[in-house]
Design a protein around this motif. Structure first.
Motif, short mmCIF file in Angstrom:
data_model
loop_
_atom_site.label_atom_id
_atom_site.label_comp_id
_atom_site.label_asym_id
_atom_site.label_seq_id
_atom_site.Cartn_x
_atom_site.Cartn_y
_atom_site.Cartn_z
N MET A 192 0.76 -1.08 0.11
CA MET A 192 -0.12 -0.09 -0.01
C MET A 192 0.76 1.11 -0.01
O MET A 192 1.94 1.20 0.89
CB MET A 192 -1.03 -0.07 1.25
CG MET A 192 -1.92 1.18 1.33
SD MET A 192 -2.99 1.17 2.39
CE MET A 192 -3.89 -0.26 2.13
N THR A 193 0.53 2.20 -0.76
CA THR A 193 1.19 3.44 -1.08
C THR A 193 1.01 4.32 0.37
O THR A 193 0.04 4.31 0.97
CB THR A 193 0.99 4.22 -2.02
OG1 THR A 193 -0.26 4.80 -2.04
CG2 THR A 193 1.34 3.46 -3.33
N VAL A 194 1.82 5.24 0.45
CA VAL A 194 1.59 6.16 1.70
C VAL A 194 0.48 6.88 1.38
O VAL A 194 -0.12 7.51 2.20
CB VAL A 194 3.00 7.10 1.74
CG1 VAL A 194 2.60 8.32 2.57
CG2 VAL A 194 4.01 6.25 2.36
N GLU A 195 0.28 7.43 0.16
CA GLU A 195 -0.89 8.08 -0.58
C GLU A 195 -2.22 7.45 -0.16
O GLU A 195 -3.06 8.01 0.32
CB GLU A 195 -0.99 8.40 -1.90
CG GLU A 195 0.24 9.61 -2.20
CD GLU A 195 1.52 9.04 -2.07
OE1 GLU A 195 1.84 7.59 -2.25
OE2 GLU A 195 2.65 9.59 -2.07
N THR A 196 -2.25 6.14 -0.28
CA THR A 196 -3.42 5.38 -0.11
C THR A 196 -3.64 5.31 1.25
O THR A 196 -5.20 5.65 1.69
CB THR A 196 -3.19 3.79 -0.84
OG1 THR A 196 -2.65 3.98 -1.95
CG2 THR A 196 -4.86 3.06 -0.55
N SER A 201 -1.56 14.03 7.44
CA SER A 201 -0.21 13.72 7.06
C SER A 201 0.68 13.22 8.32
O SER A 201 1.24 12.44 8.46
CB SER A 201 0.45 14.61 6.32
OG SER A 201 -0.15 15.06 5.35
N LEU A 202 0.30 14.05 9.35
CA LEU A 202 0.91 13.71 10.90
C LEU A 202 0.48 12.58 11.34
O LEU A 202 1.46 11.49 11.61
CB LEU A 202 0.42 14.78 11.87
CG LEU A 202 1.16 16.23 11.79
CD1 LEU A 202 0.44 17.06 12.58
CD2 LEU A 202 2.49 16.17 12.00
N ILE A 203 -0.92 12.28 11.21
CA ILE A 203 -1.44 10.85 11.56
C ILE A 203 -0.84 9.70 10.82
O ILE A 203 -0.60 8.57 11.49
CB ILE A 203 -2.88 10.96 11.73
CG1 ILE A 203 -3.34 12.02 12.74
CG2 ILE A 203 -3.47 9.73 12.19
CD1 ILE A 203 -4.78 12.22 12.72
N ARG A 204 -0.79 9.85 9.61
CA ARG A 204 -0.31 8.90 8.78
C ARG A 204 0.95 8.21 9.14
O ARG A 204 1.30 7.26 8.95
CB ARG A 204 -0.62 9.55 7.30
CG ARG A 204 -0.01 8.32 6.27
CD ARG A 204 1.42 8.69 5.51
NE ARG A 204 1.39 9.98 5.12
CZ ARG A 204 2.38 10.77 4.73
NH1 ARG A 204 3.64 10.56 5.18
NH2 ARG A 204 2.42 11.72 3.94
N GLY A 205 1.87 9.23 9.64
CA GLY A 205 3.09 8.80 10.10
C GLY A 205 3.23 7.75 11.35
O GLY A 205 4.00 7.04 11.31
N CYS A 206 1.98 7.62 11.67
CA CYS A 206 1.80 6.62 12.93
C CYS A 206 1.19 5.49 12.46
O CYS A 206 0.74 4.43 13.24
CB CYS A 206 1.05 7.09 14.17
SG CYS A 206 2.06 8.71 14.82
N ALA A 207 0.55 5.26 11.08
CA ALA A 207 -0.51 4.47 10.89
C ALA A 207 0.18 3.22 9.96
O ALA A 207 1.18 3.35 9.40
CB ALA A 207 -1.52 5.32 10.05
N ARG A 208 -0.33 2.31 9.93
CA ARG A 208 -0.22 1.03 9.03
C ARG A 208 -1.45 0.24 8.64
O ARG A 208 -2.51 0.31 9.63
CB ARG A 208 0.95 0.15 9.65
CG ARG A 208 0.51 -0.48 10.61
CD ARG A 208 1.62 -1.23 11.34
NE ARG A 208 1.22 -1.59 12.85
CZ ARG A 208 0.64 -2.79 13.10
NH1 ARG A 208 0.54 -3.77 12.21
NH2 ARG A 208 0.16 -3.10 14.49
N ASN A 209 -1.69 -0.27 7.58
CA ASN A 209 -2.77 -0.94 7.02
C ASN A 209 -2.58 -2.45 7.72
O ASN A 209 -1.65 -3.14 7.81
CB ASN A 209 -2.93 -1.13 5.74
CG ASN A 209 -4.21 -1.49 5.13
OD1 ASN A 209 -5.00 -1.18 5.67
ND2 ASN A 209 -4.19 -2.14 4.27
#
Lengths: 377, 282, 155
Positions: free
Chosen positions: C1-5, C25-33
């Protein structure tokens, strides 16, 4: 007497009226003195009437007093109302019998005797008209009430002696009868003698009046009769301001006054029993030990009992506050929504027969934020 | 007066007809559906109405009709065995006699909802008086927009009419969401309060009609959730419960403010109820 | 999965509806699928609450297990909702089991990462609080209603 023009009856003429009613087949009920109160009971003649007795009434207080005159209707109202006759406290609705394949239902015999009520006050005529709306004018009429009502002959006696608890003027129901009766009397006790002005209010009334030994009323008799009512109207013991009362109560369901009145109210249900318009009933079931036969009995109930609002799981109106609020709001406000009139006729019985003297006029005034003239402080 | 009274004296509305039980079905541990053959003169009922059922020596209780008002055959009453009368009713076997008066009360505005989305919210036994409305909505499905049933109950074992709901869900006529307050491990459905189901369904709030029946507390919060979602107050209908003895507005027991629940209700719109629902012990 | 997705998933999730893209963007830095098969546990009672989950698909059962009574589900969490509020307040410990009742797809957020970012950026912290507090309040309300046992037969 041959027309609707008012007439005058002597004491003998009144005796004749009672006898004529009995001859017509009516059971005649009228005021009698029993157990220290004026109550309605069977009468045969003038001797049964409470001659010379009046009443003194106030919050939580009812006393008979000797008037010092010969008035036969010299009291205001007692604990009984004609509701007892038209809407009996206890009535078997039907009986059932066990059958091989279940049970059968048989309506209880209900053939009330035609009854004449002698001494109906204007407030009581108003109360009967109020109960007519409850029992006759809804989608389903109550046949028991309808039978009794159709068989009742109403002889009003205009009130000349309002009690300290009376406020029919505020409720615009009295003190003078303005219709709803078959015959109306005004007791006159003056220099011209002890006599009764007789007015006709219905065909039935006219037919009966025609058979009485009466003389046409003179201007002085009519003036004397009007004077009795005017004097009574000026001597109301209580008053209630009714302007906007429906909204007043319906919009003040959380008023602090309900808590205060609840501290005094015993939830005894006296007010609902003596009220001439309170109509609530419950139904009880009885059966013999073998279960062979059973009956359903309707009896007066009161919104002051805990069971009254019971639904599965508990009672809706568990506090005295809620029950008093229900009673008074129903009587003075919801009644307009339900029946188009007030449920209060200003007879004052609930005030006199309340063991702690709670006064509905005072409660209304308190919710209005007024100080009641009757209660200092 | 006398003519009026004489005309009214004909029949006693308090006299029950003797009707025959023709079937009995257990719905849950303490809930039964009693099938009663229509007595003479029975002219049918509308969804949301109730009958008074009577047993000699025991008493009389209001029980909602739960069957299809358009279906011929027996009248279905769903009753929970909680009191002396309801327990005895629930125990009646086919062939038994039961006293019946009715139908009484106001109806769900089913026909009036034509053209609109319909949200039906039921809590516990409240599903029973709503089922006749669901039958009608299904029977005339094309007349309505989206139709959803949101049903909350105590536990999976307490779900009423479970097979029927499963069948309806498979047929895709209605969107059906069921949630329970608690469940053991084998329950595959939702757990939580019924109002949480609302965001899951698609409907047009402003024009939809909501029919709500359940315990009063549940109905208060359901109405709030519907309002929050945008359903106008006059389009939210609740079925109230109060003590009913006569069912004809003469015994006084069922008063809720100025309304007699037996004849002015039980189904009433929320705009009429809102202020009163907030007053305790009314 | 891309960062954008991943970032798009976060911004499209109902829980983060209307979130400023910069926070995304900030939260995405802590996220994973992540993905859980039916029966797998997202978390277990007593373990450190180092994750929270944005449910994208499927149903999660929140359970408490009692001897003799088995696992009792007190709430289910569905698409568009979240699992996990314990990460927000000390002692950061799970107080229930979260079990995938069916195939569950979710975004897992690393709790320590999110706490650190919220501590550094109070605007982000406040934004998170505004979204998590309603979840807590709603669960408390639901708990009250369940405690009343509204549908129980009258005693």
């Amino acid at each position: 007497m041959t027309s609707d023009r008012p007439a005058v009856l002597t004491l003998e003429g009144l005796q004749g009226l009672i006898e004529a009613l009995a001859a017509e087949g009516y059971r005649v009920l009228g005021p009698t003195r029993r157990d220290g109160a004026i109550v309605y009971d069977a009468i045969a003649g003038l001797d049964d009437l409470p001659a010379g007795w009046g009443d003194e009434q106030d919050g939580g207080r009812y006393r008979l007093v000797e008037r010092g005159d010969a008035a036969l209707f010299g009291y205001a109202v007692g604990p009984h109302s004609w509701k007892r006759e038209l809407h009996p406290p206890h009535l078997t609705l039907f009986r059932t019998r066990r059958e091989a394949d279940g049970f059968s239902v048989e309506a209880a015999a209900d053939e009330p005797e035609p009854t004449a009520f002698l001494g109906v006050r204007a407030c009581e005529l108003a109360a009967i008209a109020v109960q007519d709306r409850t029992f006759l004018e809804g989608p389903q009429a109550d046949p028991h009430y309808a039978r009794r009502r159709a068989g009742s002959f109403l002889v009003a006696v205009n009130c000349g002696e309002p009690a300290g608890t009376c406020f029919c003027v505020s409720m615009e129901t009295g003190p003078r009868a303005r219709g709803g009766y078959d015959l109306a009397l005004t007791e006159l006790l003056d220099a011209a003698g002890h006599r009764f002005l007789l007015e006709v209010g219905s065909e039935r009334g006219r037919a009966l009046a025609e058979r009485l030994d009466a003389r046409p009323a003179e201007a002085a008799d009519l003036a004397a009769s009007r004077a009795v009512s005017e004097r009574a109207a000026g001597r109301m013991g209580r008053r209630m301001e009714t302007g906007g009362i429906k909204a007043l109560l319906q919009e003040n369901q959380e008023h602090a006054r309900w808590d205060q009145v609840a501290e005094r109210c015993l939830s005894c249900a006296n007010c609902t029993m003596v009220c001439p318009t309170c109509f609530c009933t419950t139904v009880e079931d009885t059966s013999d030990l073998s279960g062979e036969t059973a009956a359903r009995v309707r009896r007066w109930d009161s919104c002051f009992t805990l069971d009254f609002s019971y639904i599965h799981g508990g009672t809706v109106r568990g506090s005295t506050k809620a029950r008093y609020r229900q009673w008074m709001t129903h009587k003075l406000a919801s009644w307009y929504d339900q029946f188009g009139v007030s449920g209060c006729v200003g007879c004052g019985r609930c005030i006199a027969w309340c063991p702690v003297g709670i006064d509905i006029t005072e409660e209304v005034a308190a919710i209005r934020g007024e100080k009641n003239p009757e209660s200092a402080g | 007066m006398s003519a009026m009274a004489a005309g009214a004296a004909a029949t006693d509305p308090m006299l029950p007809a003797v009707a025959r039980v023709v079937g009995r079905r257990r719905e849950t541990a303490d809930v039964w559906t009693l099938e009663v053959a229509p007595p003479d003169g029975w002219a049918g009922f509308a969804p949301g109405q109730f009958n008074m059922l009577y047993l000699p020596g025991l008493g009389e209780v209001p029980i909602s009709m739960s069957g299809d008002p358009a279906a011929p055959g027996p009248i279905r009453h769903t009753v929970r065995a909680v009191g002396a009368v309801s327990a005895a009713l629930a125990a009646l076997r086919p062939g038994a006699a039961v006293g019946l008066r009715g139908p009484y009360g106001s109806a769900w505005p089913v026909a009036e909802a034509a053209g609109a989305d319909v949200v039906v919210m039921a809590g516990g036994l409240g599903l029973a008086p709503l089922r006749p409305a669901l039958y009608r909505l299904r029977a005339e499905r094309a007349r309505y927009g989206r139709v959803a049933l949101l049903y909350g109950t105590r536990s999976p074992a307490d779900i009423l009419f479970r097979r029927e709901l499963e069948r309806w869900r498979r047929q895709l006529d209605l969107e059906i969401e069921v949630t329970v307050d608690r469940a053991a491990g084998d329950w595959r459905g939702s757990v939580g309060v019924v109002t949480r189901l609302l965001p899951r369904i698609a409907f047009e709030p402003v024009s939809s009609v909501a029919l709500v029946c359940g315990p009063e507390v549940m109905m208060r919060f359901a109405a709030d959730a519907l309002l929050d979602a945008g359903v106008p107050e006059p389009r939210i209908h609740l079925s109230m419960e109060r003590n009913m003895r006569c069912a004809i507005g003469q015994c006084g027991h069922c008063q809720f403010g100025a309304d007699f629940v037996c004849k002015d209700g039980p189904v009433m719109s929320y705009d009429r109820l809102r202020a009163r629902l907030k007053i305790r012990e009314l | 999965m891309t960062v954008e997705t991943l970032e798009r998933y976060i911004l499209e999730h109902r829980f983060f509806e209307g979130l400023e893209p910069a926070f995304g963007s900030l939260i995405r830095g802590c996220a994973r699928n992540v993905r859980f098969e039916a029966g797998q546990y997202l978390c277990r009672e007593g373990e450190p609450a180092d994750q929270l989950y944005l449910v994208r698909h499927g149903t999660v059962a929140l359970e408490i297990s009692a001897p003799g009574r088995g696992a009792l589900t007190f709430q289910t969490v569905h698409e568009g909702e979240i699992v996990g509020v314990s990460w927000l307040v000390p002692p950061y410990r799970w107080t229930y089991d979260a079990r995938a009742a069916e195939l569950v797809r979710a975004i897992a957020l690393d709790a320590r990462c999110l706490r650190d970012k919220a501590e550094r950026d109070h605007d982000l912290g406040y934004e998170l609080m505004k979204r998590f507090v309603p979840v807590l309040v709603e669960r408390l309300h639901a708990t009250r209603l369940q405690l009343l046992d509204l549908y129980a037969p009258p005693a």
